[in-house]
Design an enzyme around this catalytic site. Sequence first.
Site, PDB file in Angstrom:
ATOM      1  N   ARG A 162       0.798  -1.240   0.000  1.00  0.00           N
ATOM      2  CA  ARG A 162       0.000   0.000   0.000  1.00  0.00           C
ATOM      3  C   ARG A 162       0.828   1.287   0.000  1.00  0.00           C
ATOM      4  O   ARG A 162       0.405   2.309   0.527  1.00  0.00           O
ATOM      5  CB  ARG A 162      -0.984   0.048   1.182  1.00  0.00           C
ATOM      6  CG  ARG A 162      -1.974  -1.067   1.221  1.00  0.00           C
ATOM      7  CD  ARG A 162      -2.996  -1.026   0.088  1.00  0.00           C
ATOM      8  NE  ARG A 162      -3.759  -2.245   0.107  1.00  0.00           N
ATOM      9  CZ  ARG A 162      -3.421  -3.354  -0.584  1.00  0.00           C
ATOM     10  NH1 ARG A 162      -2.376  -3.355  -1.376  1.00  0.00           N
ATOM     11  NH2 ARG A 162      -4.151  -4.441  -0.504  1.00  0.00           N
ATOM     12  N   SER A 212     -10.878  -0.152   3.473  1.00  0.00           N
ATOM     13  CA  SER A 212     -10.200  -0.493   4.731  1.00  0.00           C
ATOM     14  C   SER A 212      -9.639   0.762   5.380  1.00  0.00           C
ATOM     15  O   SER A 212      -8.939   1.539   4.740  1.00  0.00           O
ATOM     16  CB  SER A 212      -9.057  -1.466   4.464  1.00  0.00           C
ATOM     17  OG  SER A 212      -9.588  -2.691   4.037  1.00  0.00           O
ATOM     18  N   GLU A 283      -4.743   3.404   6.596  1.00  0.00           N
ATOM     19  CA  GLU A 283      -4.434   3.281   5.166  1.00  0.00           C
ATOM     20  C   GLU A 283      -4.819   4.589   4.456  1.00  0.00           C
ATOM     21  O   GLU A 283      -4.207   4.982   3.482  1.00  0.00           O
ATOM     22  CB  GLU A 283      -5.232   2.105   4.589  1.00  0.00           C
ATOM     23  CG  GLU A 283      -4.944   1.843   3.122  1.00  0.00           C
ATOM     24  CD  GLU A 283      -5.627   0.578   2.606  1.00  0.00           C
ATOM     25  OE1 GLU A 283      -5.605  -0.463   3.294  1.00  0.00           O
ATOM     26  OE2 GLU A 283      -6.178   0.643   1.499  1.00  0.00           O
TER      27      GLU A 283
END
Length: 307
Positions: A162, A212, A283
């Site tokens: 990520r 998320s 995130e």
Amino acid sequence: MEEALQAPLARITTLKIGGNADCLCHPQSAAELIDLVARLKEAGTPWYVVGGGSNLLISSEGFRGTVIRTTQMTNIRLEQPNLLEAEAGARLPHLARHAAQNGLAGLEFAVGIPGTVGGAVIMNAGAHGSSISAIFDSAKILDSATGEVAELRSEDMAFQYRRCALDPARHIVLSAKFKMPSDVPEEIEKRTKHNEDYRWKTQPLGFPNAGSTFKNPLPDKAAGFLLDQSGVKDLKVGNAAVSSIHANFIVNLGGASSHEVIVLMKRMQDMVRQKFKLDLVPEWKTMGTFTDDEMSVWQQKAAEKKQ
Ligand SMILES: Cc1cc2nc3c(=O)[nH]c(=O)nc-3n(C[C@H](O)[C@H](O)[C@H](O)COP(=O)(O)OP(=O)(O)OC[C@H]3O[C@@H](n4cnc5c(N)ncnc54)[C@H](O)[C@@H]3O)c2cc1C
């Protein structure tokens, strides 16, 4: 180029939270975007580039500056039989469909990710055991500090879970190329459908959300599992709530503020820290004005780097 003053930003995010921006611009091409960034830089105006707004918490106080939204830069073309090029604002599900129709495999994971190519490259978006880095060939990147455009290859990007080496406050993805192997379209469609069905079963797609909230702290420790085991599913702050379907999803029940979301995120972090002695790192990216106390939720990054 479309330009709007005092533009409400809640509309441009999937979480439907955010105050006004001084100005919201929709460049139609890479050339227009490059010219806009040069003008903003000369005028000393702060700017922020956004794609689908699907991984973003925007302050309810809004953003003092210009938001550059890429969603009208959507061209996709087959450059070579196994090389697909897409402008930054092309949506991932659309790109995945386009690839499948041309018998190109590798984007089946992306069909339920509501972001753009630019956001997906910056975030190294991924799911179902794959990610953008697996098919990435190269990207045209504007370096706003120098005004130069460079074609960066995979080895320049340092993709990790990520994230990648680019800083979205400086580097803007104009377009990207993806190298994809050929496969039978029916087989690609089967895998795509399997991924889509899984999402409908496991994600709260009926409420505004931004996917998320936290990254997985370790490869074998899913944030959703840790949160679930910590008992966060009943948490609610104002109109922001933890989804009853997926413990790592925060949903906006209607009119939630960015502050409510952050207080909820803090409680979720606290409960996981208490039970598992692990720090969860968000995130999501942020845009706009937040207090130092609010930003402390993101400061777990230091702990993450030490791992
Ligand atoms: C229902 C749902 C499911 C999701 N599932 C997944 C999933 O399975 N896997 C996953 O990885 N993510 C998932 N996400 C999160 C999100 O869709 C991805 O992170 C996506 O890649 C973000 O793209 P975006 O265009 O929306 O980025 P934005 O939210 O608009 O921006 C995110 C960051 O990227 C930067 N950025 C955007 N465009 C550019 C550009 N052209 N150049 C430079 N910087 C840019 C922004 O400045 C910001 O820092 C999900 C989100 C939702 C709402």
